[in-house]
Design an enzyme around this catalytic site. Structure first.
Site, PDB file in Angstrom:
ATOM      1  N   GLU A  59     -37.686 -61.421  71.039  1.00  0.00           N
ATOM      2  CA  GLU A  59     -36.883 -60.762  70.004  1.00  0.00           C
ATOM      3  C   GLU A  59     -37.129 -59.262  69.912  1.00  0.00           C
ATOM      4  O   GLU A  59     -36.199 -58.485  69.658  1.00  0.00           O
ATOM      5  CB  GLU A  59     -37.131 -61.426  68.645  1.00  0.00           C
ATOM      6  CG  GLU A  59     -36.424 -62.760  68.467  1.00  0.00           C
ATOM      7  CD  GLU A  59     -37.163 -63.939  69.068  1.00  0.00           C
ATOM      8  OE1 GLU A  59     -36.651 -65.063  69.006  1.00  0.00           O
ATOM      9  OE2 GLU A  59     -38.279 -63.710  69.603  1.00  0.00           O
TER      10      GLU A  59
ATOM     11  N   HIS B  69     -37.103 -72.522  59.623  1.00  0.00           N
ATOM     12  CA  HIS B  69     -35.693 -72.398  60.006  1.00  0.00           C
ATOM     13  C   HIS B  69     -34.774 -72.421  58.784  1.00  0.00           C
ATOM     14  O   HIS B  69     -33.585 -72.718  58.914  1.00  0.00           O
ATOM     15  CB  HIS B  69     -35.275 -73.543  60.938  1.00  0.00           C
ATOM     16  CG  HIS B  69     -35.850 -73.480  62.319  1.00  0.00           C
ATOM     17  ND1 HIS B  69     -37.188 -73.618  62.578  1.00  0.00           N
ATOM     18  CD2 HIS B  69     -35.258 -73.287  63.526  1.00  0.00           C
ATOM     19  CE1 HIS B  69     -37.399 -73.534  63.883  1.00  0.00           C
ATOM     20  NE2 HIS B  69     -36.245 -73.329  64.487  1.00  0.00           N
TER      21      HIS B  69
END
Length: 661
Positions: free
Chosen positions: A390, A459
């Site tokens: 990322e 999540h």
């Protein structure tokens, strides 16, 4: 072939500039830290002599030598170090973040190792735009333990990017000996492990440094991908200007002085007959005169104007309020995810500078299928997959945006942004501001958030408040297919970095989408209904729950308006205030994020600040409690606010209003 005499002159200029900067710091001319490169000077001098105008440099906070080597006038560099209005950045960057894109100097970076992924983006833009340019990224030995650096190396190797990575290894990771935190003395071996050709070179040896630099440029220019050079150099001063080096042995300091590149280069030039002692003395005198003249000018320069402290945060013409959409001649019913896909396709069609990349976005079309079919239609140069990295994804987007592309990158889950937040907060958000608007980063970051049954606590977080807190970033949360399309296009068109937070809960939601509407500027809330009883102010996935609550309440004779804020930055405060006035001061501010520190608190505070003396306000917050999010849907229903929670808050408000009457 480069001139050894010119290199000597540059080394002498760098040394004299930084010695003077230390003197001015000691004299109290300016405040703050200065990190000099005494002992490193030969490296920027050699690369500066070999680089072409299309080559771009990204340095560390020890980068004054690189700034001079790129051609920035010495007076403007010294003035910036001294934080004067006449500095290359008007004094706002100071010593640690000097930036000058007009000289090919993308800039210094005060975050260790963070410039490496950005260099990937600069290299990517050079390749896609066919400029023939090379990105040159420099770091210190301490940076070789940073995760962002390794992600950047992995990305560059995977994409065969034209980047020269340079490690200036002076044996000290700030105040810790590098030998204490590394297993092998040659740091270049770390790059080799990623398949990047690498060399270790004596950075005090002129001929060895030139040979290594020429090899590096040849490798990269001939399309063989990135290379890595480790230059062993001497650290002749402390880590920064106030460092008394109490941790350093006398022997270590003396050994470093023996490796000083300036006297060594002087001796080599005279020994080889390249130049006479008198000629070198003349160069030294010329450099001393240049520094004295610059010092006199800098001392007389004014400080930056106070009124300009907030300038260049966003583009001057960046909108702060929304305009009504243009008349629509064609609309289609489609799912939210397809609306995003259609918007991306439209931008790829109409803008040759748009590129899309991220984890699984190309071949697989994204984990939720949002980018499905785009690579097949637009090719592997414009839509491509990346390593699971990322920091490299976002850093590459920053560098590519700086160099003229409009990257659209996907972070698979909002939760995953936490491992790469630096590239948004410390990098993208600073590009325009530090450079006084001469350098910009028009990138778009897509991600999704929120809780759905079966998703674990890593999540399910709603973290929009983190991004909304950062000046320099724009933030939107589309709540309908129409806005998923319109806001995606608005984000890509905007001249500043924009974060779009989608909701996977809404991906299958269907609605009308105006596919031929004019691209709107970012900003602006949308009001659903108008009520004198209560207004629900919300955004993202909560909008649909608020609309459901609105319908339920209408059956009971309670009129509720719903204000979809859409953009948290820029926040459409006038629309919020108008809706609260219309509702007689009664409002529910709702979000899925947990209550403490949520953006709802900011909205409530703004309402009180603006309307507290005008209206009798009654405002309730609806939010998740301050807890982690469980995986089972049945447990999520106990903590995630729904339509029923909003209904209860609205009824409570109206009941209280009746009771007061």
């Amino acid at each position: 072939m480069i001139s050894a005499t010119d290199v000597y002159r540059q080394v002498a200029r760098i040394r004299a500039l930084e010695d003077r900067a230390l003197e001015l710091s000691a004299d109290g001319v300016f405040e703050g830290s200065v990190h000099v490169c005494n002992g490193h000077e030969l490296i920027p001098a050699v690369f500066g002599a070999l680089r072409r105008p299309e080559d771009k440099v990204l340095a560390t906070y020890r980068g004054h030598g690189w700034a001079l080597a790129c051609g920035i006038p010495l007076t403007e560099v010294l003035a910036e170090i001294c934080q004067k209005a006449g500095g290359i950045n008007g004094g706002r960057s100071g010593s640690l973040m000097i930036t000058a894109p007009e000289y090919g100097f993308i800039g210094e970076n005060s975050i260790v190792g963070a410039g490496v992924p950005i260099a990937d983006g600069v290299g990517l833009a050079a390749r896609l735009r066919k400029t023939g340019g090379v990105a040159i990224s420099t770091v210190g030995d301490g940076a070789m333990s940073q995760g962002a650096l390794h992600e950047g190396l992995v990305f560059a190797a995977a994409k065969n990017l034209p980047v020269i990575f340079i490690c200036e290894n002076n044996g000290w990771a700030e105040m810790t000996p590098t030998s204490e935190v590394t297993r092998h003395p040659q740091l270049a071996r770390r790059a080799e492990a990623y398949g990047i050709p690498a060399r270790s070179v004596d950075g005090s040896d002129f001929e060895a440094s030139v040979e290594a630099a020429e090899w590096a440029f040849a490798e990269v220019r001939e399309g063989r991908g990135p290379v890595f050079l480790e230059f062993t150099v001497a650290r002749l001063k402390g880590h920064y200007n106030r460092d008394i080096q109490h941790y350093r042995s006398k022997d270590d300091i003396e050994q470093a002085e023996l490796r000083d590149p300036l006297p060594r280069l002087r001796s080599d030039l005279v020994r080889k007959g390249s130049v006479s002692v008198d000629d070198l003395a003349s160069i030294d005198e010329e450099v001393a005169g240049e520094v004295e003249a610059a010092t006199a000018l800098v001392r007389d320069m004014p400080a930056p104007e106070l009124m300009g402290a907030q300038d260049h945060l966003y583009a001057a013409d960046s909108p702060t309020s929304w305009r009504a959409p243009s008349p629509v001649t064609q609309s289609k019913t489609m799912e939210y995810w397809r609306a995003v896909n259609t918007a991306l396709s439209s931008e790829l069609d109409q803008r040759s500078d748009v590129v899309i990349f991220g984890e699984d976005v190309a071949g697989a079309g994204g984990i939720f299928g949002v980018t499905r079919g785009l690579q097949k239609r637009y090719g592997t140069d414009r839509v491509f997959d990346t390593p699971i990295a990322e920091s490299a994804i976002l850093g590459t987007a920053v560098g590519a945006a700086i160099e003229g592309l409009r990257p659209v990158v996907e972070i698979m889950w909002m939760d995953f942004l936490m491992v790469a937040l630096d590239q948004l907060v410390n990098q993208a958000a600073n590009v325009r501001y530090v450079s006084q608007g001469r350098q910009t980063a028009p990138l778009t970051v897509r991600m999704q958030q929120g809780a759905t049954p079966g998703s674990c606590a890593q999540h399910t977080q709603s973290l929009e408040a983190l991004i909304a807190h950062i000046p320099g970033l724009r933030l939107g949360l589309p709540a309908t297919p129409a806005d998923a399309y319109a806001m995606t296009r608005a984000a890509i068109a905007d001249p500043d970095p924009v974060v779009l937070i989608e909701s996977r809960e809404l991906y299958q939601l269907k609605g009308e989408v105006a596919i031929d509407a004019e691209v709107e500027p970012i900003g602006g809330a949308r009001l659903h209904g108008r009520s004198s009883q209560v207004v629900v102010i919300t955004w993202g996935a909560m909008v649909q729950r608020a609309l459901s609550a609105q319908a339920q309440l209408a059956e009971d004779g309670i009129e509720v308006s719903v204000l979809d804020v859409r953009w948290l930055s820029p926040l459409d405060l006038p629309s919020i205030l108008d809706a609260v006035r219309a509702a007689g001061g009664r409002a529910v501010v709702a979000h899925e994020a947990n209550q403490t520190g949520g953006f709802g608190a900011e909205v409530v505070t703004r309402i009180h600040e603006e309307l507290g003396k005008e209206l009798s306000l009654d405002i309730r917050r609806v939010a998740a409690p301050d807890t982690r999010i469980p995986t089972p849907g049945i447990l999520q229903s106990a903590v995630i606010p729904g339509a029923d929670t909003i209904v209860a808050a609205c009824i409570s408000l109206t009941n209280d209003a009746i009771a007061r009457v």
